[in-house]
Design an enzyme around this catalytic site. Structure first.
Site, PDB file in Angstrom:
ATOM      1  N   ARG A 180       0.854  -1.176   0.000  1.00 38.97           N
ATOM      2  CA  ARG A 180       0.000   0.000   0.000  1.00 38.97           C
ATOM      3  C   ARG A 180       0.897   1.235   0.000  1.00 38.97           C
ATOM      4  NH1 ARG A 180      -0.661   2.722   4.934  1.00 38.97           N
ATOM      5  NH2 ARG A 180       0.271   1.668   6.730  1.00 38.97           N
ATOM      6  N   PRO A 198       5.014   8.192   0.122  1.00 37.28           N
ATOM      7  CA  PRO A 198       4.693   7.492  -1.122  1.00 37.28           C
ATOM      8  C   PRO A 198       5.944   7.017  -1.857  1.00 37.28           C
ATOM      9  CG  PRO A 198       3.366   9.495  -0.916  1.00 37.28           C
ATOM     10  CD  PRO A 198       4.406   9.536   0.177  1.00 37.28           C
ATOM     11  N   SER A 199       5.758   5.951  -2.641  1.00 37.80           N
ATOM     12  CA  SER A 199       6.817   5.372  -3.485  1.00 37.80           C
ATOM     13  C   SER A 199       8.014   4.886  -2.677  1.00 37.80           C
ATOM     14  CB  SER A 199       7.276   6.386  -4.549  1.00 37.80           C
ATOM     15  OG  SER A 199       6.193   6.776  -5.365  1.00 37.80           O
ATOM     16  N   ARG A 200       7.782   4.601  -1.416  1.00 37.92           N
ATOM     17  CA  ARG A 200       8.820   4.058  -0.521  1.00 37.92           C
ATOM     18  C   ARG A 200       9.973   5.029  -0.292  1.00 37.92           C
ATOM     19  NH1 ARG A 200       4.865   1.353   0.020  1.00 37.92           N
ATOM     20  NH2 ARG A 200       4.829  -0.903   0.368  1.00 37.92           N
ATOM     21  N   LEU A 201       9.764   6.321  -0.599  1.00 38.30           N
ATOM     22  CA  LEU A 201      10.795   7.326  -0.319  1.00 38.30           C
ATOM     23  C   LEU A 201      10.521   7.921   1.056  1.00 38.30           C
ATOM     24  CD1 LEU A 201      11.094   9.025  -3.822  1.00 38.30           C
ATOM     25  CD2 LEU A 201      12.621   7.342  -2.771  1.00 38.30           C
TER      26      LEU A 201
END
Length: 211
Positions: free
Chosen positions: A8, A188-191
């Site tokens: 997610r 978001p985007s694993r950053l």
């Protein structure tokens, strides 16, 4: 079971250096209050990692009962597996997984026993059933049936009937003294945003880590 597609997005506000208190304990208190206000189930639940003389890591969930500038306190039986491992290697790591807020806090440092007065003060605040349970359980030791535990409970209830339950000599608190504290905010985007506090002779050094 292939669960590689389970994921997610972490939709949450970012974490900048200007958002952080210069002291990690005050920053932890701020986030702890956020978790409690948000209704996170048992925000004081933390994973406690230890390793004994053989170097094998061990992990379990315990409850944080007190924290201040000196460190983070939990209580246990001094004969338990975690206590035996801390006797061999008095260092530990903690993890607070406040996933509902897309946050986690990691803490590492040496461990020391709290004073008997601190243990007594906390023990006296526990429900009577929990006080008796501390006397009954030889924590982490094998037992043949639950019936034996219940029998011991009945014996202790008779023994302490009509009076206070005293603090067992084999039960008390430990304090994890923080040397390294990391605050993690999912993005978001694993950053993700990660900030690490390192204790130095001159105070706390804060640095941003790559996600």
């Amino acid at each position: 079971m292939d669960i590689g597609d389970m994921r997610r997005e972490f939709e949450s506000e970012g974490l900048d250096r200007d958002d952080l208190d210069d002291d990690p304990i005050r920053q932890f208190e701020r986030w702890f209050e956020d978790a409690r206000t948000a209704g996170i189930l048992e925000p004081n639940a933390m994973s406690l990692a230890t390793a004994g003389a053989d170097g094998m890591p061990d992990l379990r969930t315990v409850l944080l009962k007190y924290f201040d500038a000196r460190g983070f306190v939990f209580y246990t039986n001094y004969g338990s597996r975690k206590a035996r491992e801390l006797e061999d290697n008095p260092r530990a790591a903690l993890l607070f997984p406040w996933l509902g807020l897309n946050r986690q806090v990691r803490i590492q440092g040496p461990v020391e026993k709290v004073s008997k007065a601190e243990s007594l003060r906390y023990f006296a605040s526990r429900p009577r059933g929990s006080q008796i349970g501390a006397w009954v359980s030889e924590q982490s030791r094998a037992i043949t049936s639950r019936g034996l535990l219940e029998q011991k409970v009945a014996e202790m209830k008779r023994k302490f009937a009509g009076g206070e339950v005293p603090l067992p000599s084999f039960w008390g608190g430990y304090r994890v003294v923080p040397e390294r504290v990391e605050f993690w905010q999912g993005r978001p985007s694993r950053l993700h945003d990660r900030f690490e506090y390192l204790r130095t002779d001159d105070g706390w050094h804060i640095q941003r880590l790559q996600p």
